[in-house]
Design a protein around this motif. Sequence first.
Motif, PDB file in Angstrom:
ATOM      1  N   SER A 284      33.178  43.733  14.181  1.00 18.95           N
ATOM      2  CA  SER A 284      33.126  43.082  12.868  1.00 18.95           C
ATOM      3  C   SER A 284      32.421  41.721  12.953  1.00 18.95           C
ATOM      4  N   ARG A 285      31.756  41.378  11.873  1.00 14.89           N
ATOM      5  CA  ARG A 285      31.053  40.085  11.811  1.00 14.89           C
ATOM      6  C   ARG A 285      31.706  39.209  10.750  1.00 14.89           C
ATOM      7  N   TRP A 286      32.088  38.035  11.127  1.00 17.88           N
ATOM      8  CA  TRP A 286      32.649  37.039  10.204  1.00 17.88           C
ATOM      9  C   TRP A 286      32.045  35.691  10.556  1.00 17.88           C
ATOM     10  N   PRO A 287      31.887  34.782   9.629  1.00 16.81           N
ATOM     11  CA  PRO A 287      32.195  34.941   8.211  1.00 16.81           C
ATOM     12  C   PRO A 287      31.223  35.906   7.524  1.00 16.81           C
ATOM     13  N   SER A 288      31.656  36.410   6.367  1.00 15.97           N
ATOM     14  CA  SER A 288      30.793  37.293   5.594  1.00 15.97           C
ATOM     15  C   SER A 288      29.612  36.482   5.061  1.00 15.97           C
TER      16      SER A 288
ATOM     17  N   ASN B 200      29.057  35.569  16.289  1.00 14.26           N
ATOM     18  CA  ASN B 200      29.965  35.831  15.156  1.00 14.26           C
ATOM     19  C   ASN B 200      30.474  37.265  15.098  1.00 14.26           C
ATOM     20  N   ILE B 201      30.318  37.979  16.152  1.00 12.02           N
ATOM     21  CA  ILE B 201      30.763  39.385  16.146  1.00 12.02           C
ATOM     22  C   ILE B 201      31.868  39.574  17.182  1.00 12.02           C
ATOM     23  N   ASP B 202      32.962  40.166  16.716  1.00 11.58           N
ATOM     24  CA  ASP B 202      34.113  40.427  17.593  1.00 11.58           C
ATOM     25  C   ASP B 202      34.330  41.935  17.690  1.00 11.58           C
TER      26      ASP B 202
END
Length: 500
Positions: free
Chosen positions: A479-483, A132-134
């Motif tokens: 960044s990690r999504w979803p929060s 989940n991290i881009d």
Amino acid sequence: MTNQNLQHIINGKKVTGTSSTVFDIYNPSTGQKINKMQGASANDVRQAIDSADAAFEHWKKVPPSKRAQIMFNYRELLYKNVEELAELISIEHGKTLADAKGEVMRGVEVVEFCTAINSHLKSDYTADVSANIDSYNLRQPLGVCAGITPFNFPAMVPMWMYPVAIACGNTFVLKLSERDPSCALRLTELMSEAGLPDGVLNTVVGDKEAVDELLHNPKVAAISFVGSTSVGEYIYQEGCKHNKRVQALCGAKNHMIVMPDASLDQACEAILGAAYGSAGERCMAVSVVVAVGDEIADAMVKQLAPMVRALKVGAYDEEGVEMGPVITKQSQENILNYIEEGITQGATLVLDGRDHAKNEGFYVGGCIFDQVSDQMSIYTDEIFGPVLSIIRVSTYEQALALVNSHEYGNGATVFTRDGDTARHFTMNVEVGMAGVNVPIPVPVAMHSFGGWKRSLFGSSSIHGMEGVRFYTKLKTITSRWPSGIRKGAQFHFEGGKDAS
Ligand code: NAD
């Protein structure tokens, strides 16, 4: 005197300088004073920096595609005004109109590169560097950038700098050479006509006082310099001391190796343009020919000397003129001194162009020295005039060692029909720009221009992608999504097979 009352351009307005120094501007073709300009004081430069700093807040948010649109408009205006721009260059610099037009067009190529700035700023994106991290990269503008430019390319060198810096989202203060500022002042006006907001490009003319303000002012983030090595080294050291990003492109002594198998006709024509074009006042001028073997050296001198003697030397606007004057009386005297030194130190002056110095204007005719040694000042120093040195060696290895032992490393070229020699040369020559069977290996705008050794201080060449990197800073976002995903606090790095 044309007495146009030249002024600086700060925040979109023409202003008179407040320095106590007044610069006289000459027409080198006649030796007459044609204009004067009151220099920019430190305070004037501070105002230019402040206006660039204020404009940055808005300009950095303008999308690259909109900035590109201004570059498209600018390109059209440059084409429309090329004759006027060339005339402004030639009258103050002395180069022929055809050469001046060529200079403007080389600048236009940089502007064309900038019309694609959104593509040049395109970033890398990696999805799922971890669960989940881009991760992705941004290249963001630096802020206020400054350019300090030499006399010899009064349009092209400024255009190596400000179009790229501005297209990247920076604002700019351009400090022109005091000897021929008119063309770049007009180029600045055309940027406004193209739609550039006030304050994004500010153009001043000044001396050390103006330059020192750029070097010391904390609002200036980066400095591009093009000029002589002594000044460039000072600018690099002083700029770095004040925490600025600096690139300083400096002096040169460019060698052409002529191998025994080279086409003599091709080599002689190449030397003619590369050594004597613009009266040798180019940082990529060929000022040394290294002839491998006496046979090719003798044949070359015999063929080249009458070609150089036949060059039509004269005013930039005279019909059929091929070589103009040098920039100032002082420069002419400096070149004549080097010719004297070459004779005293034992080189053979096979072609003496000093007769032209008797004419009105700052002329020196083409000169050829044969039997030059690597200890003579005509070889070690950058003369920046139409004086060619021929050094004779016996082997290719000696020729390459000679090129590589010179303190400068801007450009070098080899003339040969042998692929092995050509490849060995390009892989092993210690210069930033190497050529094979081309007279002046000047990279086009989408590539980058810059030398090695004492021809460039700093790590970055100019224009092309190196220019984009110089005028931007890298930001990498992870960044990690979803929060809402929770992993708990971690106190160790994760990597390799542990990463999740
Ligand atoms: P220069 O060094 O005299 O001047 C360059 C700039 O520095 C000008 O704007 C000038 O006003 C400023 N300057 C001069 N003295 C200064 C000082 N003491 N302190 C601070 N600033 C100062 O160079 P020039 O005679 O205008 O240009 C010719 C030189 O430029 C040659 O050495 C040539 O090889 C070099 N050049 C290099 C390249 C390159 O790409 N490597 C390109 C063009 C010209």
